[in-house]
Write a protein that holds these residues in place. Sequence first.
Motif, mmCIF file in Angstrom:
data_model
loop_
_atom_site.group_PDB
_atom_site.id
_atom_site.type_symbol
_atom_site.label_atom_id
_atom_site.label_comp_id
_atom_site.label_asym_id
_atom_site.label_seq_id
_atom_site.Cartn_x
_atom_site.Cartn_y
_atom_site.Cartn_z
ATOM 1 N N ALA A 93 1.030 -1.096 -0.136
ATOM 2 C CA ALA A 93 -0.064 0.077 0.088
ATOM 3 C C ALA A 93 0.756 1.123 0.234
ATOM 4 C CB ALA A 93 -1.022 -0.107 1.203
ATOM 5 N N GLU A 94 1.888 1.446 0.535
ATOM 6 C CA GLU A 94 2.966 2.380 1.022
ATOM 7 C C GLU A 94 3.986 2.327 -0.361
ATOM 8 O OE1 GLU A 94 3.847 1.699 4.565
ATOM 9 O OE2 GLU A 94 2.590 2.961 5.778
ATOM 10 N N ASN A 95 3.681 1.302 -1.162
ATOM 11 C CA ASN A 95 5.116 1.471 -2.383
ATOM 12 C C ASN A 95 6.380 1.526 -2.160
ATOM 13 O OD1 ASN A 95 3.028 2.048 -4.760
ATOM 14 N ND2 ASN A 95 2.661 3.712 -4.210
ATOM 15 N N LYS A 96 6.336 0.615 -0.617
ATOM 16 C CA LYS A 96 7.864 -0.400 -0.443
ATOM 17 C C LYS A 96 8.323 -0.978 -0.951
ATOM 18 C CE LYS A 96 7.032 2.580 3.771
ATOM 19 N NZ LYS A 96 7.218 2.374 5.664
ATOM 20 N N GLU A 97 9.356 -0.972 -2.629
ATOM 21 C CA GLU A 97 9.057 -1.891 -3.185
ATOM 22 C C GLU A 97 10.298 -3.162 -2.321
ATOM 23 O OE1 GLU A 97 10.002 -1.041 -7.309
ATOM 24 O OE2 GLU A 97 8.485 -0.431 -7.615
#
Length: 531
Positions: free
Chosen positions: A73-77
């Motif tokens: 959801a927070e785009n922490k790849e």
Amino acid sequence: MRIENSIKNIYMSLLTQVIITILGFISRKIFLDNLGLDYLGVNGILSSILSMMSLVEGGIGSSIVYNLYKPLAENKEEEVIALVQLFKKLYSILALVIFGLSLLVYPFIGFVMKGNKGVSFIGIIYFIFVFKNMISYLNAHKWALISVDQKEYILAKYNLGFYIITTIVKIMVLTITQNYILYLSIEVGIFIIQNIYNGAIVNKRYSYIKTKKKYEVDKATKENLIMNVKAIFLHNIGIWIVFGTDNLLIGGFIGVVTVGLYSNYTMIIGQLRTLLTPIIDSIGASVGNLVATESKDKSFKIFKIIYLINFWIYSFTVIFLYNLLEPFINWWLDRGLLLNKLAFVFILINLYITGLRESILMFKNKAGIFTQDKYMPLVESIINLGTSLMLIKYFGLAGIFMGTTISTIVIPFWIQPNLVYKYVFNKSSIEYFKKYVFYIVLTLGVGTLTTYLCNFIEKGSLLALVIRGSICVFVVNLTYLIIFFKSEEFQYLLGIVKNIVGSKIKKNQTVKIKLKSFKLILKKTKKRKDI
């Protein structure tokens, strides 16, 4: 975005299930006509044995999925990659472990196949089941990622295509050869192709997960995973003993043919359940995101809405099945293939009780509440197995299902709502139980009225089934619409529908305006050229 993705998932799930249901009934009829109840019983028993072996998974997938919601959801790849790599590594090991366990279990499968005389080459059949089960583990990390991202609808259309191809080819093989081993081999072969194809789609969409660089899960997440896996493992053992041993108990104490009869009931119930519950399943991924990002009040508001949807679906399903399932089996597969009435009633009671738990279980699992009741499923399973073995002596087949009812009411019925209300909503669970009682009374009342009206229709013909089904649909849904129309939950759902319809109308109007403007521009351009 959550609502939009849920609606896309619901739409694709419903479309898929309608087609799967139709093909499933055709396929089952052809299966029985060509192979018989013995093969159907063996099929059910081997499926139960394989589900037992999946217990070694221990909740690894559920725990990793829970930890994936927030970073995705927070785009922490980097965090996502670390979790996906861990998922892939562990599931590859699990595939090998399950194969090893399958070798150990194989010598004992004859003990749960009482009365089997018509099925040969059990060993080959068993290991085809094992091989397919192992394949499902190799791409599980990809299916988890796309599910957490609420994008199951992307794969749904391809899965539907593969299912249609598989079913048609299997029907042709059975009709021409009556060869069960070839039937299973075809299914596995297409399943391998399906996994490769869908895996390529996920790789393309989430290309960053293909990196060869190794990422480590941080210490806090790792500790959370270990803690949750231990708890979920105990949950899985309990769940399997309660819901996964029915076929084994029937096969061992009553006979393989009865497993075949029972599987007709479970197939119809399963098809109807999957046809009606994509609404809840598709909302499930949204709940994980909701719990991770929104307030407790917002989560509670959504829970009440899902609880109402949950009740409506299962109340209708049970009333519908009570009035149509047995007449449908008589019409579909001919008479003489029914279980006794008491067993049927308890099958429906268990469906209703477990179905009504889905909303509370959804929030429990998506909120990561695994450790607080980790020993309760074991207690539940002991009660279930003990009462089933005791009651089978007095009630036969029905006694097995009575054991499930008793163990469910004694343990999870009380504990799970208390945990969710305490840790997710910070509220007392009294309201939940009051509403539960209200829902049961409503189901019994509406069910009695519907059955009374259905009994005026003679059983036997397809037209009679259609009329009885129409009575169920009309009476149940109209009654609930009148009762719940002014409720906060129903008005919220109605608002969503209005917004969707409104946005579609607005979008169509915008397209029309653009087309009109484009036509005017073309006319002006043409006039200038003429001048």
